[in-house]
Design an enzyme around this catalytic site. Structure first.
Site, PDB file in Angstrom:
ATOM      1  N   GLU A 171      33.457  34.807 -28.236  1.00 29.05           N
ATOM      2  CA  GLU A 171      33.017  33.965 -29.359  1.00 29.05           C
ATOM      3  C   GLU A 171      33.385  34.602 -30.702  1.00 29.05           C
ATOM      4  OE1 GLU A 171      32.173  31.036 -28.738  1.00 29.05           O
ATOM      5  OE2 GLU A 171      32.029  31.349 -26.585  1.00 29.05           O
ATOM      6  N   GLU A 258      41.274  28.792 -26.102  1.00 26.59           N
ATOM      7  CA  GLU A 258      40.440  29.469 -25.106  1.00 26.59           C
ATOM      8  C   GLU A 258      41.213  30.601 -24.446  1.00 26.59           C
ATOM      9  OE1 GLU A 258      37.176  29.135 -24.578  1.00 26.59           O
ATOM     10  OE2 GLU A 258      37.247  27.722 -26.249  1.00 26.59           O
TER      11      GLU A 258
END
Length: 623
Positions: A171, A258
């Site tokens: 993150e 991602e």
């Protein structure tokens, strides 16, 4: 292919997909314009005039583009108005108190604090989705300053500390790579395309109840209505098709980001077992990474794992398949989702703190670091080491929502009786016995800003009015001796940057040439902070200037008016992103020119990097 190659590949593919996304917007807008003019001439039967047709087509193109631009801007304004906090609360997130006593939540906050301080990011507020049993996490916000981190209760219950650290590193990489801003802008533009379809739908609804009699005298009105209806159908169909393809491209961009975040997390933690273990636990979990919150479908691209089923095709999946993500991290994975990690069964108090690499190595091209799997002793423990040097009682004060205000007052305190009395007036009577003795504590200078940054999540819980008033109190406190020192300036301006939202967003499109005076001003002041004698200051000044492509010039005498330096930083924030990074690097060159780093230099460097929104790890101070 190692993690560095995966990062490069993901960035290149993202650039191509963003170009395709922009191109699709232009194509849809152009098609609506051209088909609208074709319908007009086809239905009305008017003689075709090339010049008039081109003029009408351009006007139509401008009108459609204006609809897309205005609706996108409104949507972006809505998404960014509450920053990451608004996103977290919309999907059921609850803010974790910075002084929580819950074992799992405390572990999560510790990991976030350690990684934030070591990577040069202000410690972000952390949210937990208490009702979600699926394993997931997210980062949200338009910038580093308003970023938040969130995890589900299922993730807290399932992850070991290494796995939790790997997910938080994932993150953090989204924050560092600018993915939050990119995702938000894509949502805004996609909404603009959708509005073309909505416009067509509204026009058709408006035309439906009308009755038109077909007669010679009324034929022009009839033809006009037919033109409007057909153009509305074109808008409806092409808007829907554009939204469909836009969503596919947005999902493809999300998948590449991602991959980039996974590879960056491995590089950030220097431990591939944490992130791969977390992905395996998602595969083995009965709920996977799915979420129950209705609003999560709009935010699925911000999540660690796929929060919603992609539908009838994987083209709309916002995340790559788990198997592919794991194999990119562990090429020799046997395909089993069973987790061998037992570390989550350990009590919180007995867990060992695993380390992570500082951002100085983040994105480095030194591939040799990946050839040997690092042990715990080889991992960098910058954040953990800094926090462990602070007295635990003082750390607890920094984490408590109300007493955290005392930390900034403590850092401004100069030992005078006047300031002691002022501080006493700004703390409650029942806290005096607990807080006032710390005014006489000899806090090591290099721990001042880490302690302040630990207090920022708690300080952010204040209202906007309270934040503004608190910063005013700090300024009043600093003015009691009629001397605005550098250390006072660092504390006050770091807090103002983090707590007080700007009135409007800053356009970051200027070059060094356009802000040449500001560049010279701040580098000259920094050179005088780094050196007390002219010769050394001149050498540092020239080195930093030439690194930016400027010619060497004579160093002016120090001004020491730090208020002007704040104005200069506000101007330099207008630099383009790459040039802001280059400027911070030039500041580091000036600081390190004499081979040593003082606390004053380190604090000033931290504030400059924070103001310019460039994540940089703390410099190693020469003690």
């Amino acid at each position: 292919m190692d993690s560095f190659d995966h990062q490069d590949t993901a960035r290149q593919r993202t650039g191509l997909l963003v170009f395709l996304f922009s191109l699709s917007v232009l194509i849809i807008t152009g098609l609506v314009s051209v088909l609208s003019i074709a319908i007009y001439y086809g239905v009305t039967g008017e003689p075709f005039d090339q010049r008039t047709a081109i003029t009408y087509t351009l006007l139509c193109f401008g009108g459609v583009a204006l609809v897309v631009a205005i609706s996108s801007k409104l949507r972006l304004s809505e998404l960014s108005s509450n920053g990451g906090r608004g996103v977290a609360e919309s999907i059921g997130g609850k803010l974790i108190s910075s002084n929580t006593t819950d074992t799992k939540q405390r572990q999560l906050l510790n990991v976030v604090e350690e990684m934030a301080i070591a990577s040069g990011i202000t410690v972000p507020p952390v949210y937990v989705m208490l009702r979600e049993r699926g394993i997931n996490a997210f980062a949200a916000g338009m910038s580093i300053d308003d970023a938040v981190i969130g995890v589900t209760q299922g993730a807290l219950d399932s992850f070991s500390r290494d796995e939790l650290q790997g997910v938080i590193a994932h993150e953090f990489s989204h924050i560092l790579n600018g993915d939050m801003r990119l995702n938000t802008r894509l949502i805004g533009v996609l909404f603009g395309i959708t509005c073309i379809s909505h416009l067509g739908h509204l026009v058709l609804d408006d035309c439906r109840p009308r009755r038109v009699s077909i007669s010679d005298s009324d034929s022009d009105s009839y033809k006009g209505l037919i033109v409007i209806i057909l153009i509305a159908i074109v808008c409806l169909v092409l808007g829907w098709v554009g939204t469909l393809f836009g969503a596919m491209i947005k999902a493809a961009i999300s998948r590449q980001r991602e991959f980039l975040a996974d590879a960056s997390a491995v590089q950030f933690t220097r431990n591939d077992q944490g992130i791969s273990g977390a992905l395996k636990k998602i595969g083995a979990h009965v709920s996977g990474s799915s979420l129950d919150a209705q609003a999560s479908s709009q935010m699925s691209h911000m999540m660690f794992g796929q929060s919603r089923l992609p539908g009838f095709t994987d083209f709309f999946a916002t995340h790559p398949p788990l198997e592919e993500r794991i194999r990119r991290i562990e090429p020799n994975w046997d395909g089993s989702f069973s987790s061998r990690s037992q570390s989550n069964t350990l009590a919180f108090g007995s867990e060992q703190v695993s380390g992570f690499a500082s951002n100085a190595d983040f994105g480095s091209k030194n591939h040799q670091t990946q050839d040997v799997a690092p042990t715990s002793s080889e991992l960098s423990d910058t954040g953990t080491q800094l926090i462990s040097q602070l007295p635990q009682d003082l750390v607890d004060i920094a984490r408590e929502p109300y007493s955290s205000r005392f930390i900034a007052l403590l850092l401004i305190f100069d030992g005078s009786d006047i300031q002691r009395e002022m501080i006493k007036r700004h703390i409650p009577i029942f806290s005096e016995a607990k807080l006032l003795p710390w005014l006489d504590y000899d806090l090591p200078m290099h721990l001042r800003l880490p302690l302040l940054e630990l207090s920022i999540p708690a300080l952010k819980s204040m209202s906007d009015v309270q934040k503004t008033r608190f910063c005013e109190v700090l300024r009043e406190l600093s003015q009691t001796d009629n001397h605005y020192s550098l250390d006072e300036w660092c504390v006050i301006n770091l807090l103002e940057k983090q707590l007080i939202a700007p009135f409007s967003s800053t356009r970051q499109n200027k070059t060094f040439k356009q802000l040449e005076e500001s560049v010279h001003w701040l580098l000259s002041e920094l050179a005088w902070v780094a050196h007390s004698e002219r010769k050394g200051a001149q050498r540092a000044y020239n080195a930093s200037l030439t690194s930016l492509g400027f010619a060497e010039t004579t160093l002016v005498e120090p001004n020491n008016d730090w208020r002007l330096s704040r104005v200069t930083l506000d101007l330099l924030l207008q630099l383009k992103p790459l040039q802001r990074h280059q400027f911070v690097k030039a500041c580091r060159i000036a600081i390190e020119s004499d081979g040593k780093i003082t606390v004053a230099e380190g604090e000033l460097y931290r504030v400059i990097a924070c103001f310019l929104e460039v994540p940089e790890p703390p410099l190693t101070v020469t003690l």
